[in-house]
Write a protein that holds these residues in place. Sequence first.
Motif, PDB file in Angstrom:
ATOM      1  N   PRO A 167       0.811  -1.230   0.000  1.00 37.24           N
ATOM      2  CA  PRO A 167       0.000   0.000   0.000  1.00 37.24           C
ATOM      3  C   PRO A 167       0.838   1.272   0.000  1.00 37.24           C
ATOM      4  CG  PRO A 167      -0.842  -1.590   1.600  1.00 37.24           C
ATOM      5  CD  PRO A 167       0.472  -2.118   1.130  1.00 37.24           C
ATOM      6  N   GLU A 168       2.020   1.225   0.608  1.00 37.06           N
ATOM      7  CA  GLU A 168       2.851   2.424   0.720  1.00 37.06           C
ATOM      8  C   GLU A 168       3.866   2.548  -0.414  1.00 37.06           C
ATOM      9  OE1 GLU A 168       1.957   4.501   3.031  1.00 37.06           O
ATOM     10  OE2 GLU A 168       0.484   3.036   3.721  1.00 37.06           O
ATOM     11  N   GLY A 169       3.880   1.599  -1.335  1.00 32.81           N
ATOM     12  CA  GLY A 169       4.859   1.627  -2.419  1.00 32.81           C
ATOM     13  C   GLY A 169       4.628   2.796  -3.362  1.00 32.81           C
ATOM     14  N   THR A 170       5.616   3.660  -3.512  1.00 35.38           N
ATOM     15  CA  THR A 170       5.499   4.859  -4.342  1.00 35.38           C
ATOM     16  C   THR A 170       6.401   4.739  -5.567  1.00 35.38           C
ATOM     17  OG1 THR A 170       5.084   6.224  -2.381  1.00 35.38           O
ATOM     18  CG2 THR A 170       5.755   7.366  -4.376  1.00 35.38           C
ATOM     19  N   ALA A 171       5.859   5.110  -6.720  1.00 30.88           N
ATOM     20  CA  ALA A 171       6.628   5.043  -7.958  1.00 30.88           C
ATOM     21  C   ALA A 171       7.714   6.114  -7.976  1.00 30.88           C
ATOM     22  CB  ALA A 171       5.709   5.208  -9.157  1.00 30.88           C
ATOM     23  N   ARG A 172       8.902   5.724  -8.464  1.00 32.15           N
ATOM     24  CA  ARG A 172      10.020   6.655  -8.617  1.00 32.15           C
ATOM     25  C   ARG A 172      10.455   6.613 -10.075  1.00 32.15           C
ATOM     26  NH1 ARG A 172      15.923   6.262  -7.569  1.00 32.15           N
ATOM     27  NH2 ARG A 172      16.692   8.339  -6.963  1.00 32.15           N
ATOM     28  N   LEU A 173      10.443   7.773 -10.722  1.00 31.83           N
ATOM     29  CA  LEU A 173      10.734   7.853 -12.152  1.00 31.83           C
ATOM     30  C   LEU A 173      12.004   8.674 -12.379  1.00 31.83           C
ATOM     31  CD1 LEU A 173       9.786   7.230 -15.060  1.00 31.83           C
ATOM     32  CD2 LEU A 173       8.510   9.399 -14.990  1.00 31.83           C
ATOM     33  N   LEU A 174      12.940   8.071 -13.123  1.00 34.55           N
ATOM     34  CA  LEU A 174      14.200   8.730 -13.465  1.00 34.55           C
ATOM     35  C   LEU A 174      14.350   8.801 -14.970  1.00 34.55           C
ATOM     36  CD1 LEU A 174      16.660   6.810 -11.083  1.00 34.55           C
ATOM     37  CD2 LEU A 174      15.516   8.976 -10.616  1.00 34.55           C
ATOM     38  N   LEU A 175      15.023   9.836 -15.435  1.00 33.76           N
ATOM     39  CA  LEU A 175      15.444   9.923 -16.819  1.00 33.76           C
ATOM     40  C   LEU A 175      16.968   9.923 -16.823  1.00 33.76           C
ATOM     41  CD1 LEU A 175      14.031  12.210 -19.585  1.00 33.76           C
ATOM     42  CD2 LEU A 175      16.499  11.976 -19.300  1.00 33.76           C
ATOM     43  N   ARG A 176      17.561   9.034 -17.617  1.00 33.18           N
ATOM     44  CA  ARG A 176      19.027   8.925 -17.688  1.00 33.18           C
ATOM     45  C   ARG A 176      19.516   9.314 -19.081  1.00 33.18           C
ATOM     46  NH1 ARG A 176      20.508   7.754 -12.277  1.00 33.18           N
ATOM     47  NH2 ARG A 176      20.044   5.584 -11.758  1.00 33.18           N
ATOM     48  N   LEU A 177      20.655   9.986 -19.098  1.00 34.64           N
ATOM     49  CA  LEU A 177      21.373  10.249 -20.340  1.00 34.64           C
ATOM     50  C   LEU A 177      22.810   9.770 -20.163  1.00 34.64           C
ATOM     51  CD1 LEU A 177      19.136  12.719 -20.300  1.00 34.64           C
ATOM     52  CD2 LEU A 177      20.547  13.563 -22.159  1.00 34.64           C
ATOM     53  N   ARG A 178      23.303   9.052 -21.155  1.00 32.65           N
ATOM     54  CA  ARG A 178      24.703   8.641 -21.173  1.00 32.65           C
ATOM     55  C   ARG A 178      25.313   9.100 -22.488  1.00 32.65           C
ATOM     56  NH1 ARG A 178      25.873   2.555 -19.958  1.00 32.65           N
ATOM     57  NH2 ARG A 178      27.907   3.433 -19.465  1.00 32.65           N
ATOM     58  N   GLY A 179      26.430   9.793 -22.396  1.00 33.96           N
ATOM     59  CA  GLY A 179      27.076  10.273 -23.608  1.00 33.96           C
ATOM     60  C   GLY A 179      28.495  10.718 -23.328  1.00 33.96           C
ATOM     61  N   GLU A 180      29.193  11.073 -24.365  1.00 37.46           N
ATOM     62  CA  GLU A 180      30.559  11.577 -24.232  1.00 37.46           C
ATOM     63  C   GLU A 180      30.517  13.095 -24.346  1.00 37.46           C
ATOM     64  OE1 GLU A 180      33.055   9.683 -27.062  1.00 37.46           O
ATOM     65  OE2 GLU A 180      32.663   7.655 -26.300  1.00 37.46           O
ATOM     66  N   THR A 240      21.398  16.100 -12.258  1.00 41.41           N
ATOM     67  CA  THR A 240      22.671  15.824 -11.593  1.00 41.41           C
ATOM     68  C   THR A 240      23.542  15.015 -12.541  1.00 41.41           C
ATOM     69  OG1 THR A 240      21.799  13.799 -10.578  1.00 41.41           O
ATOM     70  CG2 THR A 240      21.622  15.844  -9.304  1.00 41.41           C
ATOM     71  N   ALA A 241      24.843  15.162 -12.420  1.00 40.91           N
ATOM     72  CA  ALA A 241      25.774  14.469 -13.307  1.00 40.91           C
ATOM     73  C   ALA A 241      26.763  13.654 -12.497  1.00 40.91           C
ATOM     74  CB  ALA A 241      26.518  15.476 -14.182  1.00 40.91           C
ATOM     75  N   ASP A 242      27.049  12.458 -12.999  1.00 37.90           N
ATOM     76  CA  ASP A 242      28.049  11.577 -12.396  1.00 37.90           C
ATOM     77  C   ASP A 242      28.835  10.924 -13.521  1.00 37.90           C
ATOM     78  OD1 ASP A 242      29.595   9.919 -10.864  1.00 37.90           O
ATOM     79  OD2 ASP A 242      27.963   8.637 -10.167  1.00 37.90           O
ATOM     80  N   GLY A 243      29.972  11.490 -13.868  1.00 38.97           N
ATOM     81  CA  GLY A 243      30.752  10.974 -14.991  1.00 38.97           C
ATOM     82  C   GLY A 243      30.018  11.193 -16.295  1.00 38.97           C
ATOM     83  N   ASP A 244      29.804  10.095 -17.012  1.00 38.68           N
ATOM     84  CA  ASP A 244      29.116  10.221 -18.305  1.00 38.68           C
ATOM     85  C   ASP A 244      27.619   9.997 -18.196  1.00 38.68           C
ATOM     86  OD1 ASP A 244      29.082   7.534 -17.769  1.00 38.68           O
ATOM     87  OD2 ASP A 244      29.793   6.900 -19.731  1.00 38.68           O
ATOM     88  N   VAL A 245      27.092   9.967 -16.965  1.00 38.95           N
ATOM     89  CA  VAL A 245      25.656   9.742 -16.751  1.00 38.95           C
ATOM     90  C   VAL A 245      25.013  10.982 -16.135  1.00 38.95           C
ATOM     91  CG1 VAL A 245      23.912   8.338 -15.591  1.00 38.95           C
ATOM     92  CG2 VAL A 245      26.006   7.267 -16.434  1.00 38.95           C
ATOM     93  N   VAL A 246      23.944  11.444 -16.759  1.00 37.70           N
ATOM     94  CA  VAL A 246      23.157  12.574 -16.254  1.00 37.70           C
ATOM     95  C   VAL A 246      21.786  12.048 -15.842  1.00 37.70           C
ATOM     96  CG1 VAL A 246      21.977  14.704 -16.934  1.00 37.70           C
ATOM     97  CG2 VAL A 246      24.354  14.340 -17.590  1.00 37.70           C
ATOM     98  N   THR A 247      21.292  12.492 -14.677  1.00 32.67           N
ATOM     99  CA  THR A 247      20.027  11.977 -14.141  1.00 32.67           C
ATOM    100  C   THR A 247      19.053  13.103 -13.832  1.00 32.67           C
ATOM    101  OG1 THR A 247      21.159  10.089 -13.121  1.00 32.67           O
ATOM    102  CG2 THR A 247      18.962  10.622 -12.290  1.00 32.67           C
ATOM    103  N   LEU A 248      17.841  12.930 -14.296  1.00 32.77           N
ATOM    104  CA  LEU A 248      16.724  13.802 -13.931  1.00 32.77           C
ATOM    105  C   LEU A 248      15.757  12.976 -13.098  1.00 32.77           C
ATOM    106  CD1 LEU A 248      14.781  16.226 -14.086  1.00 32.77           C
ATOM    107  CD2 LEU A 248      14.045  15.385 -16.330  1.00 32.77           C
TER     108      LEU A 248
END
Length: 362
Positions: A80-93, A120-128
């Motif tokens: 009942p308490e499970g909440t959806a978490r949605l991320l968008l990822r980008l990987r590039g040079e 936010t960015a972590d190396g070659d991965v960007v996250t929204l």
Amino acid sequence: MQQIAGADRVSKRQKGRSRILLATGLWLSFAAAATAADEPKTFRDWMAGCDNIKTCTAISLPPEATETITYLRLERPAGPEGTARLLLRLRGEWKKPPSALQLKLDGAAFPSGSKPLSVTADGDVVTLTFSAEDTAALIDAARKATKLTVTAPGLTGSISLAGSVAAMLWIDEQQGRLATTTALVRKGANTTVPPAPALPVVAATPVPPMLDMKAAKHQAERLRAALKKRSPDSCEDGAADGDSAWSLGDKRTLVALACSRGAYNLSSSFFIMPENDPAKAAPLRFADGDGDGSNDLTNASFDPRTGHLAFFAKGRGIGDCGVTGGYAWDGKSFVRTELAMMGECRGIAPEDWITLYRSAAK
């Protein structure tokens, strides 16, 4: 990007994935329903799967040939308490990753009239990370929208929404949410949702200090020689430099014999052997490893400080598809602790693969 599946969107995709997984020894074995790891399902341009505690994940599959890898990842715990978490990822040079993204749904700004969204960015991965409101809005819009476009200075990405609704509907079904107020897609008046299954707890046991290189090599050499007499073709001699051994205490030794070496995969066979007694070595049996209860693992590593044995069987060299997982030594045997899989080679990072099994460490 290369695709494990074939060209035909449904039937050939499934057949192609099966051929590759079988060819590299990465197929899953199926156990009782309460503990089995079920293979992820493909819904057009999306893939979805659930783990043993009914936490479910849906991922959009990036196009096969694109410079910037762009995908959505939705994860939702059961209960009942499970909440959806949605991320968008980008990987590039890129020399400097973007600090914000502009989104459009079929050409219209998303969220409506919004400014570029911070990332936010972590190396070659960007996250929204989407807010709860934007997550709900995107899920609702996916019923009619066909494409989410992502832009930033110097880059453009596209995410197909074909199959997203079917994937989320399947997740609702697995979690018992159909026709409930918490359903992702098919909502109803019912407020009752089944609780999440209990998370298995595994008590890992650290082992004695690692054998020195000379002792480890000696134990492995003795077992390899004994096996060669009984089954000359069981292990490639040319891979012997990858052999390893560790003390498990109580005069027992864990031995890994490197039996097959490829361009990016090293397959090892694992045995528990009484010290200096290769004739009594017993092969281990790994649930949902590289095969149907075999003692083989690919690209395996053992940490005696934690008693954890991990593997990472790559579908191709860059490691964006395949199977990854682990086991914990409990003093008597190796117990499965985690398992994740990605059957499409589309640039999706291992940390975003679909989890099929998880546990808690005691």
